[in-house]
Design an enzyme around this catalytic site. Structure first.
Site, mmCIF file in Angstrom:
data_model
loop_
_atom_site.group_PDB
_atom_site.id
_atom_site.type_symbol
_atom_site.label_atom_id
_atom_site.label_comp_id
_atom_site.label_asym_id
_atom_site.label_seq_id
_atom_site.Cartn_x
_atom_site.Cartn_y
_atom_site.Cartn_z
ATOM 1 N N GLU A 1 0.648 -1.117 -0.179
ATOM 2 C CA GLU A 1 -0.032 -0.079 0.110
ATOM 3 C C GLU A 1 0.753 1.271 -0.013
ATOM 4 O OE1 GLU A 1 -2.810 -0.428 -0.711
ATOM 5 O OE2 GLU A 1 -3.712 -2.106 0.156
ATOM 6 N N HIS B 1 -2.419 1.991 8.429
ATOM 7 C CA HIS B 1 -3.654 1.222 7.958
ATOM 8 C C HIS B 1 -3.784 -0.023 8.776
ATOM 9 C CE1 HIS B 1 -6.148 -1.011 5.044
ATOM 10 N NE2 HIS B 1 -5.178 -1.896 4.871
ATOM 11 N N HIS C 1 -6.751 -3.444 9.808
ATOM 12 C CA HIS C 1 -8.285 -4.095 9.452
ATOM 13 C C HIS C 1 -8.871 -4.252 10.858
ATOM 14 C CE1 HIS C 1 -5.872 -6.026 5.773
ATOM 15 N NE2 HIS C 1 -6.132 -4.749 5.764
ATOM 16 N N GLU D 1 -16.481 11.267 23.223
ATOM 17 C CA GLU D 1 -15.323 11.864 22.803
ATOM 18 C C GLU D 1 -15.038 11.931 21.397
ATOM 19 O OE1 GLU D 1 -12.277 10.515 25.412
ATOM 20 O OE2 GLU D 1 -13.383 11.090 27.207
ATOM 21 N N HIS E 1 -12.679 -3.598 4.031
ATOM 22 C CA HIS E 1 -11.032 -3.891 4.068
ATOM 23 C C HIS E 1 -10.608 -3.361 5.262
ATOM 24 C CE1 HIS E 1 -7.298 -3.789 1.502
ATOM 25 N NE2 HIS E 1 -6.901 -3.591 2.853
HETATM 26 O O1 2HA Z 1 -0.521 -5.311 4.035
HETATM 27 O O2 2HA Z 1 -3.295 -4.692 4.410
HETATM 28 O O3 2HA Z 1 -4.091 -3.784 2.179
HETATM 29 C C1 2HA Z 1 -1.638 -5.943 3.451
HETATM 30 C C2 2HA Z 1 -2.720 -4.885 3.332
HETATM 31 C C3 2HA Z 1 -2.953 -4.557 2.117
HETATM 32 ZN ZN ZN Z 2 -5.328 -3.906 3.901
#
Ligand code: 2HA
Ligand code: ZN
Length: 301
Positions: free
Chosen positions: A141, A165, A167, A195, A236
């Protein structure tokens, strides 16, 4: 000054934000790298990084680059084109997690799972100067991280340094049952926990489902990051940005916790969003007034 004169008084920085560069000290021992590694382990502990899921990048200061330079590889890697370009990141250095490497393993071996990359003068290619041992590459990414850094750096007068990033399960689950628009989802999150509007006064952007890893999703995400400091990727995960690791991790944590509370409240309510009690729009306005927040007014009724 009253205790509510500034949101920072109440929701201020913690004491552990990694700061500064120390010359003559190995890359792994630099304060910024300790903060980077700690965030990766904390994200794993939260359950946000199954397998190789999620990634983290940090735009280094000149002092940090200078302190790390003696430890850089004698021969950097070849330049690799990114498919995206940013003028304000020409010559920048980023610390990044590795493509296919696991957040869970970062604290065990930073030099294998994390690297430092230099951006070329054209602002469109990277080369590895440290770490990512055994043929590693920056996160898949990286184009999205890179474009988000460019946009957030501009939006914050250079303050933004971290893009994260993950998940987180509850945020992802909400994208199956809610309209994929920033206003609807932000309102649900703001009202889930008092909050929230203090932590993300501009709201959260939403990117519809897209193929990850490329220039298209990078463009769509960075367009939203002009307004928001966080953006959901439908089915995602979530991207968060911030000036330091504590703030950025805290933003991810707050959004995910709000999503969990909202989901649980709907389950308790038979699936309906017609709750017995909620925070009113005037309630949100009152928080904004008392905490002197620059909120996204268009998200209030
Ligand atoms: O690195 O999260 O979006 C793996 C991921 C791709
Ligand atoms: Zn991801």
């Amino acid at each position: 000054m009253g205790i509510l004169d500034s949101a920072q008084d109440v929701f201020g920085k913690g004491v552990s934000a990694a700061k500064g560069a120390v010359s003559g000290v190995a890359v792994e021992q630099q304060p910024f790298m300790k903060g980077f590694v700690r965030l990766c382990g904390d994200g794993w502990d939260q359950g946000w990084h199954e397998r190789n899921g999620g990634n983290l990048t940090y735009r280094m200061t000149d002092a940090e680059v200078a302190a790390c330079r003696p430890f850089f590889n004698e021969v950097p890697s070849e330049w690799v084109s990114m498919g995206v370009q940013a003028d304000n990141l020409r010559g920048a250095f980023f610390t990044t997690t590795g493509s296919g490497r696991y957040m869970r393993n970062v604290p065990l071996d930073p030099a294998h799972n994390v690297g430092i990359v230099e951006i070329n003068d054209a602002g469109d290619a990277w080369r590895i100067v440290w770490g990512l041992k055994d043929g590693g590459k920056p996160t898949s990414e990286f184009p999205t991280h890179f474009m988000n850094h460019s946009v957030r750096m501009k939006a914050t007068d250079g303050a933004c340094r971290v893009i994260y990033h993950a998940h987180p399960g509850n945020v992802i689950a909400l994208t199956f049952v809610m309209p994929l628009d920033a206003r609807t989802i932000t309102r649900a999150l703001w009202k889930a926990m008092t909050e929230c509007i203090v932590v993300f006064p501009k709201g959260v952007g939403v990117v519809p489902w897209m193929v990850p890893g490329g220039a298209d999703i990078a463009a769509a995400t960075s367009e939203l990051m002009k307004t928001y400091d966080a953006a959901i990727w439908a089915q995602h995960g979530l991207f968060c940005s911030g000036p330091d690791f504590d703030t950025t991790f805290g933003l991810m944590h707050t959004i995910e916790k709000a999503a969990a509370i909202y989901a649980e409240a709907r389950l308790l309510n038979g699936g309906s969003d017609d709750f017995q009690n909620t925070i009113t729009d005037d309630g949100l306005r009152a928080i904004a007034r008392d905490f002197k927040l620059d909120i996204n007014e268009s998200f209030l009724d």
